[in-house]
Scaffold this motif. Structure first.
Motif, PDB file in Angstrom:
ATOM      1  N   MET A   1      22.418  37.363  33.053  1.00 43.51           N
ATOM      2  CA  MET A   1      23.865  37.480  32.737  1.00 43.51           C
ATOM      3  C   MET A   1      24.369  38.849  33.198  1.00 43.51           C
ATOM      4  O   MET A   1      23.735  39.873  32.940  1.00 43.51           O
ATOM      5  CB  MET A   1      24.096  37.337  31.225  1.00 43.51           C
ATOM      6  N   SER A   2      25.494  38.897  33.884  1.00 44.25           N
ATOM      7  CA  SER A   2      26.035  40.152  34.363  1.00 44.25           C
ATOM      8  C   SER A   2      26.565  40.992  33.211  1.00 44.25           C
ATOM      9  O   SER A   2      26.802  40.499  32.113  1.00 44.25           O
ATOM     10  CB  SER A   2      27.168  39.891  35.360  1.00 44.25           C
ATOM     11  N   VAL A   3      26.760  42.294  33.466  1.00 45.13           N
ATOM     12  CA  VAL A   3      27.300  43.199  32.453  1.00 45.13           C
ATOM     13  C   VAL A   3      28.693  42.758  32.024  1.00 45.13           C
ATOM     14  O   VAL A   3      29.049  42.757  30.848  1.00 45.13           O
ATOM     15  CB  VAL A   3      27.336  44.647  32.992  1.00 45.13           C
ATOM     16  N   ILE A   4      29.496  42.328  33.021  1.00 44.56           N
ATOM     17  CA  ILE A   4      30.864  41.903  32.721  1.00 44.56           C
ATOM     18  C   ILE A   4      30.863  40.661  31.845  1.00 44.56           C
ATOM     19  O   ILE A   4      31.594  40.554  30.859  1.00 44.56           O
ATOM     20  CB  ILE A   4      31.644  41.639  34.026  1.00 44.56           C
ATOM     21  N   ALA A   5      29.998  39.682  32.191  1.00 46.87           N
ATOM     22  CA  ALA A   5      29.920  38.452  31.392  1.00 46.87           C
ATOM     23  C   ALA A   5      29.464  38.754  29.976  1.00 46.87           C
ATOM     24  O   ALA A   5      29.965  38.180  29.006  1.00 46.87           O
ATOM     25  CB  ALA A   5      28.957  37.462  32.060  1.00 46.87           C
ATOM     26  N   ALA A   6      28.493  39.671  29.855  1.00 47.62           N
ATOM     27  CA  ALA A   6      28.005  40.038  28.515  1.00 47.62           C
ATOM     28  C   ALA A   6      29.111  40.689  27.705  1.00 47.62           C
ATOM     29  O   ALA A   6      29.272  40.421  26.508  1.00 47.62           O
ATOM     30  CB  ALA A   6      26.810  40.984  28.640  1.00 47.62           C
ATOM     31  N   ALA A   7      29.887  41.539  28.351  1.00 49.43           N
ATOM     32  CA  ALA A   7      30.980  42.204  27.647  1.00 49.43           C
ATOM     33  C   ALA A   7      32.044  41.206  27.204  1.00 49.43           C
ATOM     34  O   ALA A   7      32.575  41.290  26.100  1.00 49.43           O
ATOM     35  CB  ALA A   7      31.607  43.273  28.541  1.00 49.43           C
ATOM     36  N   GLN A   8      32.347  40.240  28.091  1.00 51.58           N
ATOM     37  CA  GLN A   8      33.340  39.223  27.748  1.00 51.58           C
ATOM     38  C   GLN A   8      32.861  38.368  26.578  1.00 51.58           C
ATOM     39  O   GLN A   8      33.633  37.997  25.696  1.00 51.58           O
ATOM     40  CB  GLN A   8      33.626  38.356  28.965  1.00 51.58           C
ATOM     41  N   GLU A   9      31.557  38.065  26.567  1.00 49.84           N
ATOM     42  CA  GLU A   9      31.000  37.282  25.469  1.00 49.84           C
ATOM     43  C   GLU A   9      31.090  38.054  24.157  1.00 49.84           C
ATOM     44  O   GLU A   9      31.403  37.498  23.107  1.00 49.84           O
ATOM     45  CB  GLU A   9      29.545  36.925  25.768  1.00 49.84           C
ATOM     46  N   THR A  10      30.831  39.377  24.244  1.00 48.83           N
ATOM     47  CA  THR A  10      30.921  40.225  23.051  1.00 48.83           C
ATOM     48  C   THR A  10      32.344  40.267  22.523  1.00 48.83           C
ATOM     49  O   THR A  10      32.593  40.171  21.321  1.00 48.83           O
ATOM     50  CB  THR A  10      30.440  41.652  23.372  1.00 48.83           C
ATOM     51  N   LEU A  11      33.297  40.393  23.457  1.00 49.16           N
ATOM     52  CA  LEU A  11      34.695  40.419  23.054  1.00 49.16           C
ATOM     53  C   LEU A  11      35.087  39.094  22.417  1.00 49.16           C
ATOM     54  O   LEU A  11      35.833  39.054  21.442  1.00 49.16           O
ATOM     55  CB  LEU A  11      35.578  40.736  24.264  1.00 49.16           C
ATOM     56  N   SER A  12      34.579  37.995  22.975  1.00 50.26           N
ATOM     57  CA  SER A  12      34.881  36.692  22.404  1.00 50.26           C
ATOM     58  C   SER A  12      34.314  36.578  20.998  1.00 50.26           C
ATOM     59  O   SER A  12      34.970  36.068  20.096  1.00 50.26           O
ATOM     60  CB  SER A  12      34.289  35.597  23.295  1.00 50.26           C
ATOM     61  N   LEU A  13      33.091  37.075  20.803  1.00 57.24           N
ATOM     62  CA  LEU A  13      32.481  37.059  19.473  1.00 57.24           C
ATOM     63  C   LEU A  13      33.286  37.942  18.520  1.00 57.24           C
ATOM     64  O   LEU A  13      33.490  37.584  17.355  1.00 57.24           O
ATOM     65  CB  LEU A  13      31.034  37.545  19.564  1.00 57.24           C
ATOM     66  N   ALA A  14      33.760  39.075  19.031  1.00 57.98           N
ATOM     67  CA  ALA A  14      34.569  39.970  18.206  1.00 57.98           C
ATOM     68  C   ALA A  14      35.844  39.268  17.751  1.00 57.98           C
ATOM     69  O   ALA A  14      36.275  39.403  16.597  1.00 57.98           O
ATOM     70  CB  ALA A  14      34.910  41.243  18.979  1.00 57.98           C
ATOM     71  N   ASP A  15      36.452  38.495  18.657  1.00 57.31           N
ATOM     72  CA  ASP A  15      37.664  37.754  18.301  1.00 57.31           C
ATOM     73  C   ASP A  15      37.368  36.689  17.250  1.00 57.31           C
ATOM     74  O   ASP A  15      38.169  36.448  16.342  1.00 57.31           O
ATOM     75  CB  ASP A  15      38.256  37.089  19.554  1.00 57.31           C
ATOM     76  N   GLN A  16      36.217  36.044  17.392  1.00 56.24           N
ATOM     77  CA  GLN A  16      35.832  35.025  16.409  1.00 56.24           C
ATOM     78  C   GLN A  16      35.609  35.651  15.033  1.00 56.24           C
ATOM     79  O   GLN A  16      36.021  35.105  14.007  1.00 56.24           O
ATOM     80  CB  GLN A  16      34.562  34.313  16.876  1.00 56.24           C
ATOM     81  N   VAL A  17      34.961  36.808  15.012  1.00 52.92           N
ATOM     82  CA  VAL A  17      34.722  37.509  13.752  1.00 52.92           C
ATOM     83  C   VAL A  17      36.048  37.926  13.133  1.00 52.92           C
ATOM     84  O   VAL A  17      36.244  37.843  11.918  1.00 52.92           O
ATOM     85  CB  VAL A  17      33.811  38.738  13.975  1.00 52.92           C
ATOM     86  N   LEU A  18      36.990  38.375  13.987  1.00 54.58           N
ATOM     87  CA  LEU A  18      38.315  38.764  13.491  1.00 54.58           C
ATOM     88  C   LEU A  18      39.019  37.578  12.853  1.00 54.58           C
ATOM     89  O   LEU A  18      39.676  37.722  11.811  1.00 54.58           O
ATOM     90  CB  LEU A  18      39.154  39.323  14.646  1.00 54.58           C
ATOM     91  N   ALA A  19      38.904  36.403  13.463  1.00 52.00           N
ATOM     92  CA  ALA A  19      39.532  35.199  12.905  1.00 52.00           C
ATOM     93  C   ALA A  19      38.950  34.869  11.530  1.00 52.00           C
ATOM     94  O   ALA A  19      39.675  34.511  10.599  1.00 52.00           O
ATOM     95  CB  ALA A  19      39.338  34.023  13.862  1.00 52.00           C
ATOM     96  N   VAL A  20      37.631  35.006  11.399  1.00 51.37           N
ATOM     97  CA  VAL A  20      36.983  34.767  10.106  1.00 51.37           C
ATOM     98  C   VAL A  20      37.459  35.791   9.080  1.00 51.37           C
ATOM     99  O   VAL A  20      37.749  35.461   7.920  1.00 51.37           O
ATOM    100  CB  VAL A  20      35.445  34.823  10.243  1.00 51.37           C
ATOM    101  N   ALA A  21      37.560  37.043   9.506  1.00 56.74           N
ATOM    102  CA  ALA A  21      38.009  38.107   8.607  1.00 56.74           C
ATOM    103  C   ALA A  21      39.427  37.851   8.115  1.00 56.74           C
ATOM    104  O   ALA A  21      39.735  38.024   6.924  1.00 56.74           O
ATOM    105  CB  ALA A  21      37.931  39.462   9.318  1.00 56.74           C
ATOM    106  N   ASP A  22      40.306  37.430   9.020  1.00 51.17           N
ATOM    107  CA  ASP A  22      41.693  37.127   8.631  1.00 51.17           C
ATOM    108  C   ASP A  22      41.743  35.951   7.652  1.00 51.17           C
ATOM    109  O   ASP A  22      42.521  35.955   6.696  1.00 51.17           O
ATOM    110  CB  ASP A  22      42.534  36.815   9.875  1.00 51.17           C
ATOM    111  N   TRP A  23      40.926  34.928   7.907  1.00 51.45           N
ATOM    112  CA  TRP A  23      40.908  33.772   7.006  1.00 51.45           C
ATOM    113  C   TRP A  23      40.441  34.183   5.616  1.00 51.45           C
ATOM    114  O   TRP A  23      41.028  33.775   4.606  1.00 51.45           O
ATOM    115  CB  TRP A  23      39.978  32.694   7.562  1.00 51.45           C
ATOM    116  N   LEU A  24      39.384  34.981   5.548  1.00 57.77           N
ATOM    117  CA  LEU A  24      38.878  35.455   4.260  1.00 57.77           C
ATOM    118  C   LEU A  24      39.934  36.283   3.532  1.00 57.77           C
ATOM    119  O   LEU A  24      40.118  36.151   2.317  1.00 57.77           O
ATOM    120  CB  LEU A  24      37.619  36.301   4.464  1.00 57.77           C
ATOM    121  N   THR A  25      40.624  37.140   4.280  1.00 61.18           N
ATOM    122  CA  THR A  25      41.652  37.975   3.672  1.00 61.18           C
ATOM    123  C   THR A  25      42.763  37.132   3.080  1.00 61.18           C
ATOM    124  O   THR A  25      43.174  37.337   1.926  1.00 61.18           O
ATOM    125  CB  THR A  25      42.242  38.945   4.715  1.00 61.18           C
TER     126      THR A  25
END
Length: 500
Positions: A1-25
């Protein structure tokens, strides 16, 4: 996996975590937090309103009487150092950008009911504290869950979450905030998240080295050293920041009414009312509550760890002081920050590249001049640094609860310092978003304990009020055969009269 793809995947995971955090809040934290605060406010007949003068009087006379331990004022400044941190600058900016001016209204609500919550959690921390081997005290939610609720399992869960959250997540997030602000002020913020791991600039390395030196000097010295540092650092940094924003408020005092109207109107508006800022009632509610909790920590269960270390005559004295800390943090400091940002206007809110990390600094510079950029960066450094060393106190207190082995204490210190360095060097979108989930779990767990043990807090309050009514200037407390309590305090700390 390229560095860019890994970073994009991390950002996507970060967005998913943010969605969970907002729902919990939205669906859990906001209701449990405000509901518990209202319940404790009603049960105590508005302790945060009735005893506000006593809070001020108590904190002004709290520097002495420690008898070689940690004074009430020092314990207050440890928690104040954590509260008056980047949450007051970045948190308010984030709440405004994503929730609009109305988010500030919901921050106020969280703070007002949170003052009662803070009173109860600090009072319980004092009631169920234990003596440490170094002559000071330890306590907090894990201790009152085990000793008060008789639930070692719940106490262990809370302790583990707190150790991880405070030793790794909060310390790295605060260090990340420091690095981002200083790099921006120095014009060295060009590295993107993908490059940060591999293309570290000299400025990044210098900042990481400085954070390592400053944090290790205090953290490796233990909780007593933190208490001595925060005793002068927390009040000074709060005063300097408030003087800076007070100048802006005075220069624009004619707009104060319009800003207040913006806040109240936006809090209940179905759609955003102000160009350049987010908004709508749902966004205001979510972001105001989330950032309010991150800022003042009321109900989260972290501040009681500091409150328990104080040597006092009566548990309620520390409860009153900690409640005042919530008022100072949100009603005073956060409101002043919001005023500065709202006064700056759409030219600043909607400027290219504006984000929570630089919005407050840009707003201050807009009013007072570009010369304030570097001083603001230094101020953020001190604010976040103080939160780092306070978070270490919370982590070590809970590690001590699980085991008193010296290696465990040193492990917390090493991890805390290591997390500071890591946070200064890498992008932490995922960690930033994880903070809200960790805090939600800690908060709900702690609030269950507060409601369960509220009769103990109310009993201590009745004892304090009875003594004050009888003319006792400085009430003292005994936890054995006390008619106001539901039973005897299950430690020897409060067995007899005296300062402890």
């Amino acid at each position: 996996m390229s560095v860019i793809a890994a970073a994009q995947e991390t950002l996507s995971l970060a967005d998913q975590v943010l969605a969970v955090a907002d729902w919990l809040t939205l669906h859990v934290t906001v209701w449990v937090l405000v509901g518990t605060g209202l319940l404790l406010t009603i049960a105590s007949r508005g302790v945060q309103i009735r005893h506000l003068p006593s809070m001020i009087r108590t904190v002004t006379a709290s520097r002495g009487g420690a008898q070689g331990g940690i004074s009430s004022f020092q314990a207050f400044t440890i928690s104040l150092a954590a509260r008056v941190g980047v949450g007051n600058i970045f948190g308010v900016a984030a709440a405004l950008l994503m929730g609009g001016p109305g988010a500030i209204f919901w921050m106020w609500i969280v703070a007002l009911v949170g003052m009662a919550t803070a009173f109860f959690e600090a009072t319980l921390a004092q009631l169920f504290k234990v003596r440490a081997s170094d002559g000071t005290y330890r306590g907090g939610p894990a201790y009152y869950m085990k000793l008060g609720m008789k639930s070692p399992a719940l106490a262990a869960v809370f302790a583990v979450i707190t150790v991880v959250t405070c030793a790794f997540v909060i310390t790295s997030v605060q260090a990340n905030a420091i690095a981002g602000t200083l790099l921006s002020a120095l014009g060295d913020a060009g590295a993107n998240p993908i490059d940060t791991l591999f293309g570290l600039t000299p400025a990044q390395l210098v900042i990481a080295a400085l954070l390592f030196v400053f944090s290790s000097m205090v953290i490796f010295g233990g909780i007593r050293t933190v208490a001595r540092v925060t005793e002068w650092m927390a009040p000074i940094m709060a005063v300097i920041y408030m003087v800076l924003v007070a100048v802006i408020v005075i220069l624009n005092i004619g707009h104060f009414g319009a800003v207040l109207a913006q806040i109240f109107t936006s809090a209940f508006a179905p759609e955003p009312l102000v160009g350049g800022l987010g908004g709508g009632v749902l966004a205001a509610l979510v972001n105001g509550t989330k950032r309010g909790l991150f800022s003042n920590e009321a109900g989260q269960g972290t501040a009681p760890n500091a409150a328990a270390t104080a040597t006092v005559e009566h548990p309620v004295s520390q409860g009153l002081i900690q409640s005042l800390g919530v008022f100072i943090d949100t009603i005073v400091v956060c409101t002043a920050t919001a005023f500065v940002i709202l006064i700056a206007g759409p030219d600043v809110w909607g400027a290219e590249g504006v984000n929570p990390a630089n919005l407050t600094s840009m707003a201050v510079a807009n009013e007072l001049g570009q010369w304030t950029i570097l001083p603001m960066a230094v101020l953020v450094f001190v604010l976040a640094y103080s939160s780092i060393i306070a978070a270490y106190v919370y982590s070590e207190t809970n590690m001590t609860f699980m085991t008193r082995a010296k290696w465990a204490t040193w492990l917390v210190r090493v991890v805390s310092v290591g997390s500071v360095v890591l946070g200064a060097l890498v992008s932490l979108d995922l960690v930033w978003n994880t903070v809200d989930i960790a805090m939600a779990v800690m908060t709900v767990t702690n609030l269950v304990a507060l409601v369960w043990l509220s009769k103990w807090g109310l009993g201590a309050l009745r004892d304090w009020e009875a003594q004050r009514k009888a003319g006792v200037a400085e009430p003292s407390f005994v936890g054995v055969d006390n008619p106001h309590l539901p039973g005897d305090v299950p430690t020897d700390v409060w067995a007899t009269e005296g300062t402890r």
